[in-house]
Structure formats: structure tokens, C-alpha cells
Design an enzyme around this catalytic site. Structure first.
Site, mmCIF file in Angstrom:
data_model
loop_
_atom_site.group_PDB
_atom_site.id
_atom_site.type_symbol
_atom_site.label_atom_id
_atom_site.label_comp_id
_atom_site.label_asym_id
_atom_site.label_seq_id
_atom_site.Cartn_x
_atom_site.Cartn_y
_atom_site.Cartn_z
ATOM 1 N N PRO A 63 0.847 -1.197 0.000
ATOM 2 C CA PRO A 63 0.000 0.000 0.000
ATOM 3 C C PRO A 63 0.882 1.247 0.000
ATOM 4 O O PRO A 63 1.891 1.300 0.719
ATOM 5 C CB PRO A 63 -0.816 -0.118 1.295
ATOM 6 N N HIS A 64 0.535 2.214 -0.822
ATOM 7 C CA HIS A 64 1.375 3.411 -0.916
ATOM 8 C C HIS A 64 0.551 4.625 -1.323
ATOM 9 O O HIS A 64 -0.476 4.487 -1.989
ATOM 10 C CB HIS A 64 2.498 3.189 -1.937
ATOM 11 N N THR A 65 1.027 5.754 -0.923
ATOM 12 C CA THR A 65 0.384 6.996 -1.339
ATOM 13 C C THR A 65 1.287 8.186 -1.051
ATOM 14 O O THR A 65 2.248 8.089 -0.303
ATOM 15 C CB THR A 65 -0.972 7.200 -0.621
ATOM 16 N N TYR B 26 6.096 4.332 -12.978
ATOM 17 C CA TYR B 26 5.176 3.708 -12.036
ATOM 18 C C TYR B 26 4.599 2.427 -12.626
ATOM 19 O O TYR B 26 4.561 1.394 -11.972
ATOM 20 C CB TYR B 26 4.063 4.701 -11.684
#
Lengths: 151, 113
Positions: A63-65, B26
Site C-alpha cells: 500500500p502506498h500513497t 510507475y
């Protein structure tokens, strides 16, 4: 880079979470954010998950942000022996979590570089197949440091 | 925290997410970035933007074009967009983040950390 982000107080050796949302909440705890900032970061993580799970398969989730309320790049590693239903791409429970958070504007795209390192590190850990067998937190941290040195 | 500031932060966070999701770097990491997912994120962005007063959104967009972001945190009394140091009397106020404010030097919307 990733080795510098690995900190003992940001490791959760035995996660209690049973669901995706509980896992996100548990993973941001070691960041010691104020209630206001925690709420914003949790919301950003939920939004990221809403566009596609970061459970990349083989028991791993990253999970990343990015969020305005964060001052620097931070990493939290969580280990769940029982596994968490995280809507992973392969449908399998997630045992190893790497939470990566960062401010929106970071020089030299440090965030994306670190995200790549995290993904490589996670895959190496799965290959080694030892992370669920470590004797204690200390051994787990040692294993993480060792693998971080290889990526 | 003021409701509009909270929404501006969410808007900025989504903009950063979109920028990442659309970048080759990404995508090469293997994260799911299907077109429909990106559209979903854009829809979320529209919903948030439409709930913010028009003039504020207009200014946010103008700042984003100029600086690549519309809102910046003030860390240790320093604006992280232009690095101007705020005077102690401003930085020690107790009513911070209660209304939309701008950096007097660069004009960016500020969020006090």
C-alpha cells in the site's frame, strides 16, 4: 535508500488486522501522526486501493500513497502469520505488507525509486521463504536488513 | 481543520496519485493502472473539486500550473514551496488551518503541519 527507511519502531511483527481497512489503519499507527493527519493519510490510502489493489500477489501488498500532510518518505513493514484478505491480484491472503508514504513533491523522484526497491525487496523475501519462520522480531528485522542490502 | 482545506489536500493527493499512475516509471513497477481505474480516480477528483468554492478551485488550478502543486505544507514555520520563514507571531497562532490561507511570498495555499 531502502535500508535507511527500515526502522525497528516501524515494524509490526504480528499484525492483528483481519480486513483490508483494519490492515491500513494498523500499518499507519507506527508513523505517529496526529489524528488529523492520520485521517488524511488513511483516506488517501483508501483512494489508492479503490483504483486497484496494491496486493501484488504471492502474499505481498505494497500500500502506498503521497500526501500533503507528510514531511518525508516513510516505510512501515507488517507481517501477518494468519494472512489478511486484501483483494490481492491472485486472490490469496497477504502475509507481508510494505506501507510506503511520501510527500507529493519529493526531489529526484525518491518515492518512485523507493517503491521500486520495495517491490524488489518483497519479491526477494518471498523467494527466500523465511519471513514467516523467523524466531522473533529481532530475527525478522535482521532478515529485512539483509534482503534490503541485496536490492 | 477547515473543510475546504481538507478537500484541497485530498485534491492535491489525488493529483499526485494521477501523475504517478500515468507515468511509465510507475507502470513498470507492476501496479494495476487500468484505464478504467484512472477514470475512476478522475471522477473522484471531479466530485471533490465541485464541492469546493469555485474561486478557490480556480486559484488552486492556477497554482498547480505554476508550481506543479496547489497547496504546500508549512513545516517548522517554513513554506515548503518557496522556503520563506513565517514570523513567530504568525506561526504561533492558535487558529491555524481554520480557513484557507496563502503564503504571502509565493501565493500558494498553505497547510500548517
Amino acid at each position: 535508500m531502502i535500508g535507511e527507511l527500515l526502522k525497528k519502531d516501524r515494524i509490526i511483527y504480528n499484525m492483528k488486522a483481519k480486513s483490508k481497512d483494519e490492515a491500513l489503519k494498523e500499518l499507519i499507527e507506527p508513523l505517529n501522526l496526529s489524528d488529523e493527519r492520520r485521517k488524511v493519510v488513511l483516506e488517501a490510502l483508501r483512494k489508492r486501493e479503490a483504483i486497484g489493489s496494491t496486493g501484488i500477489g504471492h502474499g505481498i501488498a505494497i500500500p502506498h500513497t503521497r500526501s500533503v500532510v507528510l514531511d518525508s518518505v516513510a516505510l512501515v513493514v507488517g507481517r501477518s502469520k494468519e494472512g489478511v484478505d486484501f483483494d490481492a491480484l491472485d486472490g490469496k491472503p497477504v502475509h507481508l505488507f510494505f506501507l510506503l508514504v511520501a510527500p507529493p513533491n519529493d526531489p529526484g523522484t525518491k518515492y518512485l525509486i523507493t517503491l521500486g526497491e520495495v517491490a524488489r525487496m518483497a519479491k526477494k523475501l518471498i523467494e527466500k521463504d523465511e519471513y514467516l519462520k523467523t524466531a522473533d522480531e529481532e530475527a525478522f528485522f535482521k532478515l529485512l536488513k539483509e534482503v534490503a542490502g541485496e536490492v | 481543520m477547515d473543510d475546504v482545506i481538507e478537500k484541497l489536500i485530498a485534491l492535491n493527493d489525488i493529483d499526485a496519485m494521477l501523475k504517478d499512475a500515468e507515468s511509465e516509471e510507475y507502470r513498470s513497477l507492476g501496479f494495476e493502472t487500468k484505464e478504467e481505474c484512472i477514470e475512476k480516480l478522475k471522477k473522484m477528483r471531479e466530485e471533490i473539486a465541485s464541492s469546493i468554492p469555485r474561486q478557490v478551485v480556480k486559484r488552486y488550478e492556477k497554482l498547480r500550473r505554476k508550481y506543479g502543486r496547489g497547496i504546500a505544507p508549512v513545516v517548522n514555520s517554513v513554506c515548503t514551496n518557496c522556503f520563506m520563514q513565517f514570523p513567530t507571531e504568525v506561526a504561533s497562532r492558535t487558529d491555524k488551518n481554520q480557513k484557507v490561507e496563502f503564503c504571502p511570498n509565493c501565493g500558494i495555499i498553505i497547510y500548517w503541519t
